[in-house]
Design a protein around this motif. Sequence first.
Motif, short mmCIF file in Angstrom:
data_model
loop_
_atom_site.label_atom_id
_atom_site.label_comp_id
_atom_site.label_asym_id
_atom_site.label_seq_id
_atom_site.Cartn_x
_atom_site.Cartn_y
_atom_site.Cartn_z
N TYR A 412 -5.56 -27.61 5.92
CA TYR A 412 -5.46 -27.46 7.38
C TYR A 412 -5.53 -28.85 8.01
O TYR A 412 -6.34 -29.68 7.62
CB TYR A 412 -6.61 -26.59 7.90
N TYR A 413 -4.70 -29.07 9.05
CA TYR A 413 -4.69 -30.37 9.73
C TYR A 413 -4.73 -30.19 11.25
O TYR A 413 -4.12 -29.27 11.81
CB TYR A 413 -3.42 -31.15 9.38
N ASP A 414 -5.46 -31.09 11.90
CA ASP A 414 -5.28 -31.40 13.32
C ASP A 414 -4.76 -32.82 13.39
O ASP A 414 -5.29 -33.72 12.71
CB ASP A 414 -6.61 -31.32 14.09
N ASP A 415 -3.73 -33.02 14.18
CA ASP A 415 -3.21 -34.37 14.40
C ASP A 415 -2.64 -34.39 15.81
O ASP A 415 -1.46 -34.13 16.03
CB ASP A 415 -2.15 -34.71 13.36
N ASN A 416 -3.51 -34.67 16.78
CA ASN A 416 -3.09 -34.56 18.17
C ASN A 416 -3.89 -35.49 19.07
O ASN A 416 -4.85 -36.14 18.63
CB ASN A 416 -3.23 -33.11 18.65
N LYS A 417 -3.51 -35.53 20.31
CA LYS A 417 -4.28 -36.19 21.35
C LYS A 417 -4.38 -35.24 22.53
O LYS A 417 -3.55 -34.32 22.67
CB LYS A 417 -3.64 -37.52 21.78
N GLN A 418 -5.39 -35.44 23.36
CA GLN A 418 -5.59 -34.52 24.48
C GLN A 418 -6.14 -35.27 25.67
O GLN A 418 -7.03 -36.13 25.53
CB GLN A 418 -6.55 -33.38 24.10
N ALA A 419 -5.61 -34.96 26.85
CA ALA A 419 -6.10 -35.53 28.10
C ALA A 419 -6.46 -34.38 29.04
O ALA A 419 -5.68 -33.45 29.24
CB ALA A 419 -5.04 -36.42 28.74
N ASN A 420 -7.67 -34.44 29.57
CA ASN A 420 -8.14 -33.47 30.55
C ASN A 420 -8.44 -34.21 31.85
O ASN A 420 -9.03 -35.30 31.83
CB ASN A 420 -9.43 -32.80 30.06
N THR A 421 -8.05 -33.63 32.95
CA THR A 421 -8.40 -34.20 34.25
C THR A 421 -9.16 -33.15 35.03
O THR A 421 -8.81 -31.96 35.04
CB THR A 421 -7.16 -34.64 35.04
N LEU A 422 -10.21 -33.60 35.68
CA LEU A 422 -11.08 -32.71 36.45
C LEU A 422 -11.36 -33.40 37.77
O LEU A 422 -12.07 -34.41 37.82
CB LEU A 422 -12.37 -32.46 35.68
N ALA A 423 -10.79 -32.89 38.85
CA ALA A 423 -10.95 -33.47 40.18
C ALA A 423 -11.66 -32.47 41.07
O ALA A 423 -11.30 -31.28 41.10
CB ALA A 423 -9.60 -33.86 40.77
N GLY A 424 -12.66 -32.93 41.78
CA GLY A 424 -13.42 -32.02 42.62
C GLY A 424 -14.05 -32.69 43.81
O GLY A 424 -14.16 -33.92 43.89
N GLY A 425 -14.45 -31.88 44.74
CA GLY A 425 -15.15 -32.35 45.93
C GLY A 425 -16.20 -31.35 46.34
O GLY A 425 -16.11 -30.15 46.03
N LEU A 437 -40.26 -24.62 56.16
CA LEU A 437 -39.08 -23.89 55.72
C LEU A 437 -37.90 -24.84 55.51
O LEU A 437 -37.51 -25.58 56.41
CB LEU A 437 -38.70 -22.82 56.74
N LYS A 438 -37.33 -24.79 54.31
CA LYS A 438 -36.22 -25.67 53.97
C LYS A 438 -35.12 -24.85 53.30
O LYS A 438 -35.39 -23.97 52.49
CB LYS A 438 -36.68 -26.79 53.03
N VAL A 439 -33.87 -25.18 53.64
CA VAL A 439 -32.71 -24.45 53.13
C VAL A 439 -31.74 -25.45 52.51
O VAL A 439 -31.52 -26.54 53.05
CB VAL A 439 -32.01 -23.65 54.25
N LEU A 440 -31.16 -25.08 51.37
CA LEU A 440 -30.16 -25.90 50.70
C LEU A 440 -28.88 -25.08 50.57
O LEU A 440 -28.89 -23.99 50.00
CB LEU A 440 -30.65 -26.34 49.32
N LEU A 441 -27.77 -25.61 51.09
CA LEU A 441 -26.47 -24.96 51.01
C LEU A 441 -25.45 -25.96 50.48
O LEU A 441 -25.42 -27.10 50.91
CB LEU A 441 -26.02 -24.45 52.39
N SER A 442 -24.61 -25.52 49.54
CA SER A 442 -23.58 -26.42 49.03
C SER A 442 -22.39 -25.60 48.53
O SER A 442 -22.52 -24.43 48.16
CB SER A 442 -24.11 -27.31 47.91
N LEU A 443 -21.24 -26.26 48.51
CA LEU A 443 -20.01 -25.63 48.05
C LEU A 443 -19.15 -26.70 47.39
O LEU A 443 -19.02 -27.81 47.92
CB LEU A 443 -19.25 -25.01 49.22
N ARG A 444 -18.55 -26.33 46.26
CA ARG A 444 -17.74 -27.28 45.50
C ARG A 444 -16.41 -26.62 45.11
O ARG A 444 -16.35 -25.41 44.85
CB ARG A 444 -18.48 -27.72 44.23
N TYR A 445 -15.38 -27.47 45.03
CA TYR A 445 -14.08 -27.03 44.53
C TYR A 445 -13.64 -27.98 43.43
O TYR A 445 -13.75 -29.20 43.57
CB TYR A 445 -13.03 -27.02 45.64
N ASP A 446 -13.15 -27.42 42.30
CA ASP A 446 -12.66 -28.21 41.18
C ASP A 446 -11.28 -27.74 40.76
O ASP A 446 -10.98 -26.54 40.80
CB ASP A 446 -13.60 -28.07 39.97
#
Length: 711
Positions: A412-425, A437-446
Amino acid sequence: MRFKRSILSCMAVLPLAVLAQEKDSLRHRRELQEIVIAGKQDGYKQDISSLATRSPLSLLETPQAIQVAGQQVIRDKQAFTLNDLTPVLTGVKANNGMGAFGMRGFNGYNHFDGGFITFNGIRGNFYMWNQAPLLYNIERVEVLRGPASALFSEGSPGGLINMVTKKPQAGRQLSIDAAWGSWNYARFAIDATGTLSGNKRWLYRAIGGYDRSNSYRDNQFAENIFLAPSVTWLASAKTDVNLELNYSRSNAVQTYDRGTFVKKRTDGTYDFDFYPGNLTVQSPSDFGRNTNTSATLTFNHRVNDRLSFAVVQRLVRSQLNFADHFLKGEIVDDKIKRSYQTWDYVQFSAQTTAYAHYRLQTGSVQHNLLAGIDYNRYGWSKNLYRDAASTTMDIFRPDYSNDVPAPDPSDYYDDNKQANTLAGGYIQDQINILKQLKVLLSLRYDHYKLLQTPMSAKDDLQGDTSRTSAWTPRAGIVYMPAPHMAVYASYTRSFNPQLSNAGSRGGPFPPRTATQYEIGYKGDFFGEKLSVMAALYHINYTNILADAGIPESPRQQTIVPGTRSRGAEVTLQGNLRNLSIVAGYAYNQHRLTRNSSIGKEGDRYVNAPDHNANIWAKYQFSRTRLKGLGIAAGGRYISSQVGNMKTQDFIIPSSVVLDAALSYAYSRYNFQFNLNNLTNTRYFNGGLSRTAVAALGNPLNFRLGVNVLIL
C-alpha cells in the motif's frame, strides 16, 4: 528574586496593549503592572487566563471550566513533557507515550488540524503525533474544557490544551538545570534572559535543552535537542513586538509506542499480565527522526485606553522520517504477523491572526468587544508512505534477520501532497450588566477548503477535495453573589471538517459537530488562597465518519449517528500556608446514541474511562531546622476503559499509580528527587486500535534534578 520572577513571567504572557492602563513612562507602567498582578499567578493557585476570551480574565469570571498548571507545579512534578503533567490535570489523560490525549471522553492526537494543542492561544502545533510535547520553554499549561471553536476554529469537542511559552524579561537571569533518572535518562537545560540595550527596550530570552534515554522496553532509545531564542522590542509605552523561534530535533529507535502484547484466553477474555512489558513488536533496526521549526511574530498596540489590537503570524514546519513494524491480526500460539511501514513526511502550518479589543459603556452596562479574523493554511508538502507485509514474529524468540521486505506490487502506498485553507472571522462581547452579573456572547464563521493532489501513480487515493463552512455560536452567563464566588452556565459548539472526503469513498461529507451545555461553580476560600471549581456538562457529537460496510466496496465510508458525552468535574487547587495542593475528580459517560457500523447504542467510547481522580500535595518547611525541605506525594486513579471500539469486551483494567518527591532549596540551588509509580504497578494508558496490544505505562522509576540560579 523568585517572587519577582513569577510576577514578570505572568506579566509577559498577557498582551501589553491590554494590560497597560497608564500613560506615564515605560518604567512606571512596568512597575505598576508588577504590583497589580502580584500574587495572581504564584505557586499552585492560578487566577488569570486569557485563553477563553483572548483577554486577561479571572477564572471566576469565565463561563467555562479552565485549569492552569503553573511553573511551580511543573517543577515539583519534574514534568519534562506534557504527558508527565497530565496526572495533575483534571480529566485529562495521556492515551500513550506519544501525543494522544483524552478529555471529556474525546480522544485525539496533538495534530496541527483541529487537535488539542495551541501555543500562546494560536493554532499551529509545534509537535507531531508521534512526539510527547516538551516543556523546556513552557511557563504554564492551560486547559480549557469543552468545545472552543468560537475563538479557535476547528477543534476537539473535549477541549483545548494551551502551552504558554516563557518570554523575555527585563531582569537579568541565568539558570541551569540538570537531571538524571532511570534507564540512563539524562537532561540538561539552560535559560537566560535580560536586556540587549541600555534603555531596556530590547529584551531577549535564550532557552536550550538536551535529553536522552533508553527504556524498560527492548531496543528503545530516544534523544531530543531543543532551542528557543526570542526577542521583545518595547517600542513605546503603547507598542511591543515579540519574535520567538523554536527548533527541535529528535532521534529515536521505535519512535511510535506500539504497545505491549495482550493475550486472548480461550474463553474470549484478555490477560493483560501474561506477556512481559519489555517485549515489543518492533525491530532494533526501526527508527524515527523528527525535525520541527517554528517562528511566531506578535505585534501589540494600544491606541488609547479603550482600543487595542494585536497581529500574530505563526509559521511551523515539521518533518518525519521513519521505518517501523506493526502487528497484523491476532496473536496465535505466541506468534504475530507484522507489517513494515516507512514514511517520509513534511507538514506545514501558516497561521495569521488579527484581533482588536474595544471597551465602551452604555449607561450602567460595560462592554468589552473583541473582533478578529484568522487565516490558516496547513497541510503537507510530502507524504510518501509504504505499508508492506513483513515476517511473522515469535514473541518470546524474535528473529529480526529478514524483517525488512523488498518492494512488492501488493504494498500500500500514499504519495501525495495536501493543502487546507481555513478562513474565519468572529465577534465577541463581554458584558458587565451589574457588578455581580456578566454575560459572554460570541459568533464565528469559518470556510474550509481541502485539496489533495497525487504525486505519482502509486498513490492509493488519487486525490481528494472538499469545501465546507460552519457558524459557531457561544453564550455564557456568570453570576457572582459574593466577590469570590461565581455560578455560571454556558452553551458552546465545535466543528471539524472530515479528513477524508473523496467522492471515491462516498464523500463529500458534512463536518463533525459538537454542542455542549455546561453549568458550574467557582469559589476562592481562605483569603483567596484555595480555589474550587465544579462543572456539569452534556455534549452531543454528530457526523462521525465510518466504514460503510459494503464488501464489494471496502473503502466506502458513511456518516453514522453520533455519541453523547456527559459528566461532572471538580478541581481543588491552591496554597494553604506551607501546603500546596492540586486535586481533581472527573466522571464521564461517553456512549454511542444509536446502532451503526461502529457499534451498538450504549456502547462505550474508546479510551474513555468513567472515573478519573488525581491528587498532588506538597508541604514546604519554613520555620524549623528543616527550612528549605519540601515533601510531596500524590497519585491517580483511572477506572477501566474500552480499548477497542468494535470489541467492547477488550477492557483496559483500572489502575492506581502513586508518586512521591523530596526537594531542598538552599541559596541559589534547588534539588529535586521524584519517585514515580511507587508500588511498581503494571498499568495501561489505553488501547491502540487493536486487541493484541495496549499502551503500557512506566514501571517504578526515579528522577534526580538540580537547578542552579546563577544570576
